[in-house]
Design a protein around this motif. Structure first.
Motif, PDB file in Angstrom:
ATOM      1  N   PRO A  49       0.687  -0.832  -0.028  1.00  0.00           N
ATOM      2  CA  PRO A  49       0.082  -0.022   0.150  1.00  0.00           C
ATOM      3  C   PRO A  49       0.782   1.172  -0.073  1.00  0.00           C
ATOM      4  CG  PRO A  49      -0.870  -1.508   1.720  1.00  0.00           C
ATOM      5  CD  PRO A  49       0.226  -1.962   1.061  1.00  0.00           C
ATOM      6  N   SER A  50       1.980   1.212   0.594  1.00  0.00           N
ATOM      7  CA  SER A  50       2.740   2.410   0.557  1.00  0.00           C
ATOM      8  C   SER A  50       3.376   2.676  -0.846  1.00  0.00           C
ATOM      9  CB  SER A  50       3.944   2.149   1.379  1.00  0.00           C
ATOM     10  OG  SER A  50       4.867   1.020   1.027  1.00  0.00           O
ATOM     11  N   GLU A  51       3.733   1.877  -1.714  1.00  0.00           N
ATOM     12  CA  GLU A  51       3.882   2.217  -3.125  1.00  0.00           C
ATOM     13  C   GLU A  51       2.369   2.488  -3.902  1.00  0.00           C
ATOM     14  OE1 GLU A  51       6.308   0.148  -6.595  1.00  0.00           O
ATOM     15  OE2 GLU A  51       6.000  -1.088  -4.582  1.00  0.00           O
ATOM     16  N   PHE A  52       1.420   1.739  -3.597  1.00  0.00           N
ATOM     17  CA  PHE A  52       0.335   1.888  -4.501  1.00  0.00           C
ATOM     18  C   PHE A  52      -0.337   3.276  -4.205  1.00  0.00           C
ATOM     19  CE2 PHE A  52      -4.394   1.111  -5.223  1.00  0.00           C
ATOM     20  CZ  PHE A  52      -4.348   0.792  -6.260  1.00  0.00           C
ATOM     21  N   PHE A  53      -0.050   3.878  -2.809  1.00  0.00           N
ATOM     22  CA  PHE A  53      -0.592   5.240  -2.567  1.00  0.00           C
ATOM     23  C   PHE A  53       0.200   6.141  -2.238  1.00  0.00           C
ATOM     24  CE2 PHE A  53      -4.034   2.048  -0.858  1.00  0.00           C
ATOM     25  CZ  PHE A  53      -4.941   2.462  -1.873  1.00  0.00           C
ATOM     26  N   ASP A  54       1.409   6.030  -2.905  1.00  0.00           N
ATOM     27  CA  ASP A  54       2.724   7.139  -2.866  1.00  0.00           C
ATOM     28  C   ASP A  54       2.280   8.494  -3.202  1.00  0.00           C
ATOM     29  OD1 ASP A  54       4.973   8.151  -2.509  1.00  0.00           O
ATOM     30  OD2 ASP A  54       6.200   6.968  -3.684  1.00  0.00           O
ATOM     31  N   ARG A  55       1.751   9.336  -2.232  1.00  0.00           N
ATOM     32  CA  ARG A  55       1.265  10.716  -2.325  1.00  0.00           C
ATOM     33  C   ARG A  55       2.430  11.581  -3.169  1.00  0.00           C
ATOM     34  NH1 ARG A  55      -1.639  12.915   2.521  1.00  0.00           N
ATOM     35  NH2 ARG A  55      -1.593  14.747   1.434  1.00  0.00           N
ATOM     36  N   GLU A  56       3.641  11.323  -3.124  1.00  0.00           N
ATOM     37  CA  GLU A  56       4.683  12.004  -3.748  1.00  0.00           C
ATOM     38  C   GLU A  56       4.689  11.739  -5.241  1.00  0.00           C
ATOM     39  OE1 GLU A  56       8.395  11.320  -1.875  1.00  0.00           O
ATOM     40  OE2 GLU A  56       7.519  12.083   0.137  1.00  0.00           O
ATOM     41  N   ARG A  57       4.280  10.545  -5.557  1.00  0.00           N
ATOM     42  CA  ARG A  57       4.244  10.330  -7.072  1.00  0.00           C
ATOM     43  C   ARG A  57       2.907  10.870  -7.844  1.00  0.00           C
ATOM     44  NH1 ARG A  57       5.487   4.272  -7.287  1.00  0.00           N
ATOM     45  NH2 ARG A  57       4.691   4.487  -9.315  1.00  0.00           N
ATOM     46  N   PHE A  58       1.973  11.030  -7.103  1.00  0.00           N
ATOM     47  CA  PHE A  58       0.877  11.636  -7.580  1.00  0.00           C
ATOM     48  C   PHE A  58       1.008  13.116  -8.224  1.00  0.00           C
ATOM     49  CE2 PHE A  58      -1.497   8.385  -5.311  1.00  0.00           C
ATOM     50  CZ  PHE A  58      -2.286   7.609  -6.374  1.00  0.00           C
ATOM     51  N   SER A  59       0.717  13.156  -9.709  1.00  0.00           N
ATOM     52  CA  SER A  59       0.615  14.520 -10.256  1.00  0.00           C
ATOM     53  C   SER A  59      -0.139  14.552 -11.441  1.00  0.00           C
ATOM     54  CB  SER A  59       2.402  14.839 -10.473  1.00  0.00           C
ATOM     55  OG  SER A  59       2.580  13.784 -11.545  1.00  0.00           O
ATOM     56  N   LYS A  60      -0.357  15.791 -11.838  1.00  0.00           N
ATOM     57  CA  LYS A  60      -1.210  16.013 -13.170  1.00  0.00           C
ATOM     58  C   LYS A  60      -0.265  15.618 -14.444  1.00  0.00           C
ATOM     59  CE  LYS A  60      -3.340  19.400 -15.621  1.00  0.00           C
ATOM     60  NZ  LYS A  60      -3.888  21.114 -15.693  1.00  0.00           N
ATOM     61  N   PRO A  61      -1.002  14.688 -15.315  1.00  0.00           N
ATOM     62  CA  PRO A  61       0.001  14.466 -16.389  1.00  0.00           C
ATOM     63  C   PRO A  61       0.099  15.773 -17.298  1.00  0.00           C
ATOM     64  CG  PRO A  61      -2.292  13.117 -16.281  1.00  0.00           C
ATOM     65  CD  PRO A  61      -2.310  13.886 -15.158  1.00  0.00           C
ATOM     66  N   LEU A 174      -0.731   8.758 -11.323  1.00  0.00           N
ATOM     67  CA  LEU A 174       0.454   8.272 -10.562  1.00  0.00           C
ATOM     68  C   LEU A 174       1.607   7.999 -11.596  1.00  0.00           C
ATOM     69  CD1 LEU A 174       1.409   7.177  -7.755  1.00  0.00           C
ATOM     70  CD2 LEU A 174       1.191   4.811  -8.631  1.00  0.00           C
ATOM     71  N   ALA A 175       2.602   8.945 -11.222  1.00  0.00           N
ATOM     72  CA  ALA A 175       3.839   8.953 -12.032  1.00  0.00           C
ATOM     73  C   ALA A 175       4.542   7.638 -11.877  1.00  0.00           C
ATOM     74  CB  ALA A 175       4.400   9.950 -11.690  1.00  0.00           C
ATOM     75  N   PRO A 176       5.208   7.151 -12.977  1.00  0.00           N
ATOM     76  CA  PRO A 176       5.802   5.883 -12.914  1.00  0.00           C
ATOM     77  C   PRO A 176       7.106   6.038 -12.001  1.00  0.00           C
ATOM     78  CG  PRO A 176       5.022   6.459 -15.369  1.00  0.00           C
ATOM     79  CD  PRO A 176       4.899   7.626 -14.379  1.00  0.00           C
ATOM     80  N   GLY A 177       7.226   4.881 -11.258  1.00  0.00           N
ATOM     81  CA  GLY A 177       8.559   4.793 -10.617  1.00  0.00           C
ATOM     82  C   GLY A 177      10.005   5.070 -11.201  1.00  0.00           C
ATOM     83  N   VAL A 178      10.943   5.218 -10.436  1.00  0.00           N
ATOM     84  CA  VAL A 178      12.156   5.352 -10.929  1.00  0.00           C
ATOM     85  C   VAL A 178      12.802   4.035 -11.824  1.00  0.00           C
ATOM     86  CG1 VAL A 178      14.840   5.774 -10.353  1.00  0.00           C
ATOM     87  CG2 VAL A 178      12.856   6.826  -9.330  1.00  0.00           C
ATOM     88  N   ASP A 179      12.294   2.961 -11.192  1.00  0.00           N
ATOM     89  CA  ASP A 179      12.483   1.645 -12.225  1.00  0.00           C
ATOM     90  C   ASP A 179      11.905   1.539 -13.462  1.00  0.00           C
ATOM     91  OD1 ASP A 179       9.966   1.416 -10.971  1.00  0.00           O
ATOM     92  OD2 ASP A 179      10.170  -0.749 -10.700  1.00  0.00           O
ATOM     93  N   SER A 180      11.107   2.275 -13.786  1.00  0.00           N
ATOM     94  CA  SER A 180      10.256   2.284 -15.029  1.00  0.00           C
ATOM     95  C   SER A 180      11.407   2.944 -16.298  1.00  0.00           C
ATOM     96  CB  SER A 180       9.006   3.136 -15.172  1.00  0.00           C
ATOM     97  OG  SER A 180       9.406   4.530 -15.056  1.00  0.00           O
ATOM     98  N   GLN A 181      12.188   3.724 -15.920  1.00  0.00           N
ATOM     99  CA  GLN A 181      13.115   4.373 -16.673  1.00  0.00           C
ATOM    100  C   GLN A 181      14.180   3.123 -17.127  1.00  0.00           C
ATOM    101  OE1 GLN A 181      12.771   7.338 -17.521  1.00  0.00           O
ATOM    102  NE2 GLN A 181      11.138   7.675 -16.052  1.00  0.00           N
TER     103      GLN A 181
END
Length: 185
Positions: A49-61, A174-181
């Motif tokens: 849940p900490s990854e699924f609801f990561d508030r720091e990664r939520f942003s407007k596309p 939800l912006a993709p994580g660093v591992d998506s790069q």
């Protein structure tokens, strides 16, 4: 005997073993193995849940390209979490609509009862002889009004709509994580 030693030697009454629940359901072994395989394949990579609801990664596309990239990544990465969201909405719908729950239980037990009858022998009830085709027809005849009374169609549309809004909204914002790069290289 003290209450602490009694509770440590026995399992609490509120503990439910998932295997015993699966054995008690009127499900054929083939379908049970399908459910077990679904649980092992799809729900094994459940994200925390900490990854699924990561508030720091939520942003407007920034645009449609960004939305499609986010949807493409998040829908596959959080697939198990999204399955749980849809199942949660389904359970909520069944809990809040007693008639729909009653209708589904009636259908499952009715179909299971008819399926367990010997195939070529009619069912005898007092002086009535009823074939399996007549039992299926009677079950349909009773179930159609029950499905209409329980608003099954609107419940299906509600589940689909609410799931689409929640899942696609989460995946798009939800912006993709660093591992998506690293996966794109």
């Amino acid at each position: 005997m003290s209450s602490s030693s009694a509770s440590s030697s026995n399992m609490p009454a509120s503990f439910i073993n998932p295997e015993s629940v699966m054995d008690a359901l009127p499900i054929s072994p083939e379908r049970r193995s399908l459910l077990t395989r679904l649980k092992n394949d799809k729900l094994s990579n459940l994200r925390p849940p900490s990854e699924f609801f990561d508030r720091e990664r939520f942003s407007k596309p920034s645009g449609m390209v960004d939305i499609t990239q986010r949807l493409s990544y998040n829908l596959t990465y959080f697939q198990s979490n999204y399955i749980l969201v849809v199942l949660g909405l389904l359970i909520y719908c069944l809990i809040t609509n007693f008639w729909l729950l009653f209708t589904i239980i009636f259908l499952v037990f009715g179909l299971n009862f008819i399926r367990k009858l010997p195939p070529n022998e009619p069912f005898v009830f007092q002086s009535f002889v009823i074939t399996q085709k007549q039992l299926y027809s009677g079950l349909i005849f009773i179930s159609v009004p029950l499905l209409w009374i329980s608003s099954a169609g609107s419940a299906i549309f509600w589940i689909v709509g609410a799931s689409a809004v929640l899942v696609l909204g989460h995946a798009a914002f939800l912006a993709p994580g660093v591992d998506s790069q690293f996966n794109q290289v």
